[in-house]
Design a protein around this motif. Structure first.
Motif, PDB file in Angstrom:
ATOM      1  N   ASP A 275     109.644 102.829 -36.715  1.00  0.00           N
ATOM      2  CA  ASP A 275     109.675 102.991 -38.172  1.00  0.00           C
ATOM      3  C   ASP A 275     111.118 102.991 -38.674  1.00  0.00           C
ATOM      4  OD1 ASP A 275     110.753 105.567 -37.737  1.00  0.00           O
ATOM      5  OD2 ASP A 275     108.739 106.405 -37.503  1.00  0.00           O
ATOM      6  N   ASN A 276     111.261 103.152 -39.951  1.00  0.00           N
ATOM      7  CA  ASN A 276     112.586 103.154 -40.583  1.00  0.00           C
ATOM      8  C   ASN A 276     113.097 104.549 -40.900  1.00  0.00           C
ATOM      9  OD1 ASN A 276     112.945 100.277 -40.751  1.00  0.00           O
ATOM     10  ND2 ASN A 276     111.368 100.251 -42.344  1.00  0.00           N
ATOM     11  N   LEU A 277     112.339 105.563 -40.472  1.00  0.00           N
ATOM     12  CA  LEU A 277     112.720 106.932 -40.789  1.00  0.00           C
ATOM     13  C   LEU A 277     113.924 107.351 -39.946  1.00  0.00           C
ATOM     14  CD1 LEU A 277     111.948 109.520 -42.365  1.00  0.00           C
ATOM     15  CD2 LEU A 277     110.603 110.196 -40.347  1.00  0.00           C
ATOM     16  N   ASP A 284     120.887 113.388 -45.032  1.00  0.00           N
ATOM     17  CA  ASP A 284     119.774 112.965 -45.873  1.00  0.00           C
ATOM     18  C   ASP A 284     118.816 112.094 -45.064  1.00  0.00           C
ATOM     19  OD1 ASP A 284     120.823 114.290 -47.999  1.00  0.00           O
ATOM     20  OD2 ASP A 284     121.818 112.524 -48.879  1.00  0.00           O
ATOM     21  N   ILE A 285     117.543 112.176 -45.413  1.00  0.00           N
ATOM     22  CA  ILE A 285     116.517 111.359 -44.764  1.00  0.00           C
ATOM     23  C   ILE A 285     116.339 110.085 -45.569  1.00  0.00           C
ATOM     24  CG2 ILE A 285     114.158 111.270 -43.924  1.00  0.00           C
ATOM     25  CD1 ILE A 285     115.879 113.282 -42.486  1.00  0.00           C
ATOM     26  N   THR A 286     116.297 108.950 -44.883  1.00  0.00           N
ATOM     27  CA  THR A 286     116.086 107.675 -45.555  1.00  0.00           C
ATOM     28  C   THR A 286     115.014 106.873 -44.828  1.00  0.00           C
ATOM     29  OG1 THR A 286     117.118 105.619 -46.300  1.00  0.00           O
ATOM     30  CG2 THR A 286     117.913 106.548 -44.230  1.00  0.00           C
ATOM     31  N   THR A 287     114.321 106.030 -45.599  1.00  0.00           N
ATOM     32  CA  THR A 287     113.309 105.137 -45.014  1.00  0.00           C
ATOM     33  C   THR A 287     113.610 103.691 -45.357  1.00  0.00           C
ATOM     34  OG1 THR A 287     111.892 105.433 -46.966  1.00  0.00           O
ATOM     35  CG2 THR A 287     111.498 106.891 -45.068  1.00  0.00           C
ATOM     36  N   SER A 288     114.860 103.415 -45.766  1.00  0.00           N
ATOM     37  CA  SER A 288     115.222 102.037 -46.077  1.00  0.00           C
ATOM     38  C   SER A 288     115.152 101.185 -44.818  1.00  0.00           C
ATOM     39  CB  SER A 288     116.622 101.988 -46.675  1.00  0.00           C
ATOM     40  OG  SER A 288     117.574 102.528 -45.772  1.00  0.00           O
TER      41      SER A 288
END
Length: 870
Positions: A275-277, A284-288
């Motif tokens: 995944d992109n997590l 900071d958490i990103t899912t880009s």
């Protein structure tokens, strides 16, 4: 027939009695209570079969007490300590009614209290407890925790339905027991299908290009290690394919099993999810979505200050080959030098390996402190800016080394070594070092003190100048295409000289080296010395018999048959009688040279044995006093698979080949060299011509619990030809010493089966094998048992004595064997070693007396060294 065992040495009787008392006083069960059991053995059984795997054995939490050669030394040291020394002291103090009062009057109240805290009363027991080891009493809570570990381990290997239990095996000996761990494994789970779900299209594309090399394969047994290795493999691939910020935590595996299948079906499905997590640098958490990043700009700051001031303000800028170089006032480095140290290129994708290579190369230049690399992305998350911050080291630095030494040459020696280092000499990260050497020492050699009665009567001084260039410098050749810059290429130019006074033959040496070395990775290293020139000039060859005293004694013993002035009047002037002896001795040097010349020329008739011995001594004198010119080229390859300083299971290999004299021999066809006695001379010195090769292999085995088995094998041969019929002394081999066969002193073994009494025995062929078992004793004290085998021989040279030469397989019977033991103290950064070697097989003895002839303390050899011998 009845045999009696007697010990005639009184000190040996006392030592044996003392040792017996110590053993008798040490009771291993002294601290084991009535209802406790001392653990003596752990055994693991998997499906009824005994498991000897070290990794599995290491899962056991509680182990038996350590032993030294089967003896529980640390346990018995612990048992010697008083459990409650304070109470024991108080009981002793008040056992007699007026004892305390008498002590107070004698010492004072305060001193009596200190007596109770003293080393003899309390400190000794605390020290014994610290270096000792409490009894390993079986603890069932540790046993159950071990079962949990074993269950988890076998589950990680696919045995998810394993069952574990243990049994305490009470031994016949009192209050001792072993623990048997028993595992029923069941059927292992097998990987049936592998599917994947990857959020990023970019990552998905890269994955499918590289999935053929996966550690996880259908049809194989489940093994958690393969999953861990696969995650590391994929992370490395992604980061080296442009995805700079890929995190291993983005890779997850889901295990599925069809519950409708029968219980005997142990197949499973594996779902790979990427995944992109992920977490950014600011937490900071990103899912880009993961994207490939390319370098749009590369900044190099050459005057970076550690506090960050002046990072950009007031900087001048120069563009070079895609790099933007920022500097203040004046650029002190050639742009090409900086560019060659950076492995990022504009418009290329990010690769993690290039980041590591950049760190490695900049550090290797030795002109900057540890670099700082920072990366910034643009708004599209695909354009990357690299900022490389460099802090320059001081251009000049001074150093001073002081050393105190002792050797068989000098009673005490002082060495001073001042040094000056100049960095970045020609703006290409070239480093120049100038080192001086001054050694003064004291010798009680009578031949020296007779003419120099000062305390410091030995002197050696010299200097070296070295220039290192961080690239392969070779005229008219682009070596960068052959040896890339990530191999840390380096050119070395050096000049050196040294002068001796009252040391040996007072050598003067001059040397120069043009060499290259490069290191493709941490395991391989190459070194090529294109030119290695050494000139050795013996200033005082007439001192030969003063220095080589054993050789003089041998010649003087032969001369005893010719010291009658009436029978040999022509030799009368060669002898003198000392004040403390009536036995005439040969005068050095006039008498020794005159006597040998008279025997060899036939001026005096002699026996054939005397003639051969005198000729041999004279040939040795000529060889060791002649000046040497060595004009050599050599190449060395090193391979080492050691992984960190804690790795005790690895191997090392070294191969070296050297050729000397070939260039001068070729020049002799163009330039007519002066010839004398069949030898070509350069600067009135016959140059050496030979070829030499060496193989050195070392292997370590980790035996657990800080125990290591180490093995070394060495083979070396040097073959003279052309202008030489022997090898220069400085290039020959010797046997014996603290790093070789420790049952013999340096230079005292060989050649072959001879029992030479020369001060320095050497030859041109060497075989050596060493085996050493290393183990902990107490704290930082280590022990070792060793066996050293090997010898030296003459081959393909001027030596014709069959006892000294290697004559095929039969000469292998001349390999000497020494065994012994050693004690080492580990100071973390270095280790002091004391070894005691015993002559186990001595080829110099008669065949029937070679084994264990001198296997005793009287004939043992004590060797002292720094760090391990191999």
């Amino acid at each position: 027939m009845r045999r009696l065992f007697r010990i005639n040495n009184p000190s040996a009787k006392i030592s044996l009695l003392f040792f017996a008392i110590v053993l008798a006083s040490c009771n291993a069960l002294k601290r084991v209570d009535e209802n406790e059991l001392l653990l003596t053995k752990n055994t693991i059984y998997a499906d009824g079969e005994k498991v000897n795997n070290e990794d599995i054995q290491s899962l056991i939490i509680q182990n038996p007490n350590s032993t030294l050669l089967g003896y529980p030394l640390r346990l018995n040291l612990y048992n010697l300590a008083k459990q409650n020394p304070d109470s024991s002291f108080q009981n002793w103090l008040y056992k007699k009614e007026k004892r305390k009062d008498r002590l107070v009057k004698l010492l004072s109240e305060k001193q009596v209290v200190r007596l109770g805290e003293s080393f003899l009363v309390k400190g000794m027991s605390e020290w014994l407890k610290n270096i000792g080891e409490p009894p390993a009493v079986i603890d069932t809570s540790d046993t159950r925790r071990t079962l949990e570990r074993l269950k988890a381990y076998y589950s990680s290997k696919g045995y998810f339905n394993n069952n574990t239990t243990y049994e305490i095996d009470t031994l016949k000996r009192e209050k001792r027991a072993g623990v048997d761990y028993k595992i029923t494994l069941g059927k292992p789970y097998m990987i049936d299908t592998i599917s994947n779900k990857i959020s990023s299209k970019t990552v998905d594309s890269i994955y499918h290009l590289n999935k053929a090399q996966s550690f996880i394969k259908e049809g194989e047994q489940f093994d958690l290690v393969n999953f861990e290795n696969e995650r590391k493999r994929l992370t490395s691939i992604f980061r080296n394919s442009g995805i700079r910020n890929f995190q291993e935590s983005s890779i997850n595996y889901a295990i599925t099993r069809d519950s409708t299948k029968s219980g005997d079906d142990q197949s499973m499905g594996i779902d790979l999810n990427i995944d992109n997590l992920r977490t950014r640098n600011n937490n900071d958490i990103t899912t880009s979505e993961y994207q490939i990043e390319k370098f749009k700009k590369i900044n190099i700051y050459t005057d970076f200050i550690l506090d960050g001031e002046g990072e950009e303000d007031g900087n001048k800028i120069i563009e070079y080959d895609g790099y933007t170089i920022h500097y203040k006032d004046k650029l002190r480095f050639k742009p090409k030098t900086l560019g060659d140290a950076i492995f990022f290129e504009k418009d290329s994708i990010y690769r993690e390996v290039n980041r590591s290579r950049t760190y490695r190369q900049i550090t290797n230049l030795n002109v900057f402190k540890y670099p700082s690399l920072a990366f910034e992305t643009d708004s599209t998350q695909t354009g990357l800016t690299a900022n490389i911050y460099l802090t320059e080291r001081p251009k000049y630095s001074l150093g001073m080394d002081l050393d105190v030494s002792h050797s068989n040459i000098q009673q005490v020696g002082l060495a001073f070594s001042p040094s000056l280092q100049a960095r970045n000499l020609f703006k290409g990260a070239e480093n120049l070092s100038l080192t001086g050497r001054l050694n003064v020492g004291s010798s009680n050699d009578q031949s020296i003190t007779a003419t120099d009665n000062r305390f410091f009567n030995l002197l050696e001084f010299g200097a070296d100048i070295n220039l290192t260039i961080p690239r392969i410098w070779f005229p008219f050749v682009n070596t960068g295409k052959i040896i890339p810059s990530y191999s840390l290429p380096q050119t070395r130019l050096s000049l050196g000289t040294s002068f001796q006074k009252n040391i040996g033959l007072d050598k003067q040496t001059f040397n120069t080296v043009l060499g290259y070395n490069w290191t493709p990775n941490d395991q391989r290293r190459h070194s090529l010395e294109l030119l290695n020139v050494q000139f050795v000039n013996n200033v005082n060859p007439d001192r030969f018999f003063n220095v080589y005293e054993n050789t003089y004694e041998l010649l003087d013993e032969i001369a005893d048959s010719y010291d009658d002035p009436d029978a040999y009047p022509e030799l009368a002037d060669y002898f003198e009688t000392s004040a403390d002896s009536d036995d005439p001795n040969l005068i050095i040097p006039s008498g020794t040279s005159g006597f040998t010349q008279a025997i060899i020329d036939g001026t005096v008739s002699s026996t054939s044995d005397d003639y051969d011995d005198v000729r041999s001594i004279e040939e040795r004198r000529d060889r060791l006093t002649e000046n040497n010119l060595i004009f050599a080229t050599n190449y060395t390859f090193n391979k080492n698979n050691k992984n960190g300083i804690t790795d005790n299971s690895f191997h090392r290999f070294r191969w070296k080949i050297e050729s000397a004299g070939n260039l001068l021999s070729a020049l002799s066809y163009v330039i007519p060299f002066y010839e004398k006695d069949g030898d070509l001379l350069v600067f009135d010195v016959p140059y050496s011509q030979y070829i030499k090769t060496e193989f050195d292999y070392i292997k370590y085995w980790d035996l657990r619990q800080s125990k290591v088995l180490a093995f070394r094998s060495f083979f070396g041969i040097a073959v003279p030809y052309g202008n030489s019929d022997n090898i220069p002394f400085v290039r020959s081999y010797f046997a014996g010493g603290s790093n070789d066969n420790r049952a013999w002193s340096p230079y005292s073994l060989g050649p072959g089966k001879t029992n030479e009494v020369n001060d320095f025995n050497e030859a041109n062929l060497k075989l050596a094998f060493n085996l050493e078992y290393r183990f902990p004793v107490v704290g930082d004290i280590k022990g070792a048992l060793f066996a050293d085998a090997g010898n030296i021989w003459n081959v393909f040279d001027s030596e014709d004595d069959p006892d000294k030469t290697f004559n095929g397989v039969d000469s292998l019977a001349d390999i000497a064997l020494g065994t012994g033991f050693g004690i080492r103290y580990d100071f973390t950064y270095f280790l002091i070693r004391v070894d005691l070697g015993f002559k186990t097989y001595n080829p110099a003895e008669e065949i029937s007396k070679r084994w264990f002839r001198d296997y005793n303390f009287a004939n043992s050899v004590l060797q002292i060294g720094i760090n391990y011998p191999f």
